[in-house]
Design a protein around this motif. Structure first.
Motif, short mmCIF file in Angstrom:
data_model
loop_
_atom_site.label_atom_id
_atom_site.label_comp_id
_atom_site.label_asym_id
_atom_site.label_seq_id
_atom_site.Cartn_x
_atom_site.Cartn_y
_atom_site.Cartn_z
N LEU A 36 0.82 -1.21 0.00
CA LEU A 36 0.00 0.00 0.00
C LEU A 36 0.86 1.26 0.00
CD1 LEU A 36 -2.77 -1.09 2.52
CD2 LEU A 36 -3.15 -0.40 0.16
N ILE A 37 1.88 1.28 0.84
CA ILE A 37 2.72 2.47 0.93
C ILE A 37 3.51 2.68 -0.35
CG2 ILE A 37 4.72 3.47 2.11
CD1 ILE A 37 3.68 2.15 4.69
N VAL A 38 4.09 1.61 -0.88
CA VAL A 38 4.91 1.71 -2.09
C VAL A 38 4.08 2.17 -3.29
CG1 VAL A 38 6.24 0.40 -3.78
CG2 VAL A 38 6.66 0.07 -1.35
N PHE A 39 2.93 1.53 -3.49
CA PHE A 39 2.12 1.90 -4.65
C PHE A 39 1.48 3.28 -4.49
CE2 PHE A 39 2.57 -2.51 -5.82
CZ PHE A 39 2.55 -2.47 -7.20
N SER A 40 1.19 3.67 -3.26
CA SER A 40 0.65 5.01 -3.04
C SER A 40 1.66 6.08 -3.44
CB SER A 40 0.26 5.20 -1.56
OG SER A 40 -0.82 4.36 -1.22
N GLU A 41 2.93 5.77 -3.34
CA GLU A 41 3.98 6.71 -3.74
C GLU A 41 4.31 6.57 -5.23
OE1 GLU A 41 5.17 9.17 -1.90
OE2 GLU A 41 3.72 8.50 -0.40
N ILE A 42 4.40 5.33 -5.72
CA ILE A 42 4.72 5.11 -7.14
C ILE A 42 3.66 5.74 -8.04
CG2 ILE A 42 4.86 3.36 -8.96
CD1 ILE A 42 6.26 1.54 -6.99
N TRP A 43 2.40 5.62 -7.67
CA TRP A 43 1.32 6.12 -8.51
C TRP A 43 1.18 7.63 -8.48
CZ3 TRP A 43 -2.70 1.78 -7.09
CH2 TRP A 43 -2.41 0.64 -7.86
N ARG A 44 2.00 8.30 -7.69
CA ARG A 44 2.05 9.77 -7.73
C ARG A 44 2.96 10.27 -8.85
NH1 ARG A 44 -0.08 11.65 -2.67
NH2 ARG A 44 -0.18 9.96 -1.15
N MET A 45 3.77 9.37 -9.39
CA MET A 45 4.68 9.74 -10.46
C MET A 45 3.90 10.00 -11.74
SD MET A 45 7.62 6.88 -9.65
CE MET A 45 8.68 7.44 -10.99
N PRO A 46 4.48 10.79 -12.66
CA PRO A 46 3.77 11.11 -13.92
C PRO A 46 3.38 9.85 -14.69
CG PRO A 46 5.69 12.54 -13.64
CD PRO A 46 5.78 11.49 -12.56
N ASN A 47 2.09 9.67 -14.86
CA ASN A 47 1.55 8.56 -15.64
C ASN A 47 0.16 8.99 -16.10
OD1 ASN A 47 -0.18 6.09 -16.05
ND2 ASN A 47 1.79 5.08 -15.71
N LEU A 48 -0.01 9.09 -17.39
CA LEU A 48 -1.23 9.70 -17.95
C LEU A 48 -2.50 9.09 -17.38
CD1 LEU A 48 -2.55 11.61 -19.99
CD2 LEU A 48 -2.38 9.77 -21.69
N MET A 49 -2.65 7.77 -17.47
CA MET A 49 -3.91 7.16 -17.08
C MET A 49 -4.06 6.97 -15.58
SD MET A 49 -5.57 7.16 -19.72
CE MET A 49 -6.99 6.44 -18.91
N ILE A 50 -2.97 6.63 -14.90
CA ILE A 50 -3.03 6.48 -13.43
C ILE A 50 -3.34 7.83 -12.79
CG2 ILE A 50 -1.69 6.00 -11.36
CD1 ILE A 50 -2.59 3.51 -12.80
N ASN A 51 -2.70 8.89 -13.26
CA ASN A 51 -2.97 10.23 -12.72
C ASN A 51 -4.39 10.66 -13.00
OD1 ASN A 51 0.38 11.39 -13.61
ND2 ASN A 51 -0.31 10.23 -11.84
N PHE A 52 -4.93 10.24 -14.15
CA PHE A 52 -6.31 10.57 -14.48
C PHE A 52 -7.28 9.80 -13.57
CE2 PHE A 52 -10.25 9.60 -16.77
CZ PHE A 52 -10.68 10.86 -17.13
N THR A 53 -6.98 8.55 -13.29
CA THR A 53 -7.91 7.68 -12.55
C THR A 53 -7.90 7.94 -11.05
OG1 THR A 53 -7.59 5.96 -14.21
CG2 THR A 53 -8.54 5.28 -12.11
N LEU A 54 -6.72 8.08 -10.48
CA LEU A 54 -6.59 8.15 -9.02
C LEU A 54 -6.32 9.58 -8.57
CD1 LEU A 54 -4.41 4.96 -8.45
CD2 LEU A 54 -6.91 5.16 -8.40
N SER A 55 -7.15 10.05 -7.68
CA SER A 55 -6.97 11.39 -7.12
C SER A 55 -5.96 11.37 -5.99
CB SER A 55 -8.30 11.93 -6.61
OG SER A 55 -8.76 11.15 -5.51
N THR A 56 -5.51 12.53 -5.59
CA THR A 56 -4.59 12.63 -4.45
C THR A 56 -5.23 12.08 -3.19
OG1 THR A 56 -3.55 14.58 -5.43
CG2 THR A 56 -3.20 14.22 -3.08
N GLU A 57 -6.54 12.29 -3.04
CA GLU A 57 -7.24 11.79 -1.86
C GLU A 57 -7.22 10.27 -1.81
OE1 GLU A 57 -8.40 14.06 -3.92
OE2 GLU A 57 -8.34 15.85 -2.63
N MET A 58 -7.40 9.62 -2.97
CA MET A 58 -7.35 8.17 -3.01
C MET A 58 -5.96 7.65 -2.62
SD MET A 58 -9.46 7.15 -6.45
CE MET A 58 -11.21 7.47 -6.62
#
Length: 227
Positions: A24-46
């Motif tokens: 959970l911790i690792v992916f919560s940080e990795i998915w903050r990196m620039p990624n077109l679709m992940i950034n579109f899908t997941l908000s900062t709150e999520m």
């Protein structure tokens, strides 16, 4: 001391909880990196919610270590651990249900997200999925890039029999639905780990209490027959 088999089951469930927290911790940080679709899908709150859940799991793991190293007659550490596990279960249930609820209104929710994107990001999405606009030909269409090159081309995509034809809503919600479904399913899967660790902890408490009771009975009898 509780049996090796019981403590082995406890240790395995505890290790799984640790792994879940790290994931959970690792992916919560990795998915903050620039990624077109992940950034579109997941908000900062999520992502913050996933990080908080991971921290909860790690704190529970640390508490479990403290409970195990206590003397055999002391069970307060396991009692506190069980309360922490109940809190973990509530967090999982609430967070997973929130993500699941998102999947029920994806088209409307991500319409607002799409409109809030920069012109450059919308063009990138249009080029990626070969679509123009989110839902209709006049809905946040950006002229530019390699696909939506002109308004005439955008107008040519209109299909009265298929309102999603040439629009970005279908490929975008297909990705968001797949991603969110996997996320809340994984969250609910973590519940199995929490329940398993809770049951193992209860068994350890029961076993320690039984051994302590036998020790007291044996001490009163002046012998060593029970333990």
């Amino acid at each position: 001391m509780p049996s090796k088999r019981l403590m082995g089951a406890f240790a395995f469930a505890d290790f799984c909880l640790l792994v879940a927290g790290v994931i959970l911790i690792v992916f919560s940080e990795i998915w903050r990196m620039p990624n077109l679709m992940i950034n579109f899908t997941l908000s900062t709150e999520m992502l913050n919610g996933g990080l908080a859940m991971g921290i909860f799991f790690m704190a529970t793991f640390v508490l479990s270590i403290g409970a195990v190293v206590q003397k055999n007659h002391v069970t307060m550490g396991f009692v506190l651990l069980n309360w922490m596990l109940i809190a973990d279960a509530i967090v999982i249930l609430v967070a997973g249900t929130i993500v699941w609820f998102f999947t029920l209104g994806e088209r409307a929710h991500y319409s607002d997200v799409y409109k809030s994107l920069s012109r450059e990001t919308r063009i990138e999405i249009q080029d990626k999925f070969s679509c123009c606009g989110y839902l209709t030909q006049n809905d946040s269409v950006e002229i530019g890039g390699s696909f939506c090159t002109s308004q005439e081309f955008v107008d040519s995509l209109t299909n009265p029999n298929d309102t999603d034809a040439g629009r970005c809503v279908a490929p975008l919600t297909q990705f968001t639905d797949f991603t969110l479904n996997n996320i809340f399913t994984t969250m609910y899967g973590f519940m199995a780990i929490v329940v398993a660790l809770f049951l193992a902890s209860m068994c350890v408490i029961k076993r320690r209490q039984e051994e302590e009771r036998f020790k007291k009975i044996d001490a009163k009898r002046g012998g060593r027959g029970f333990v």
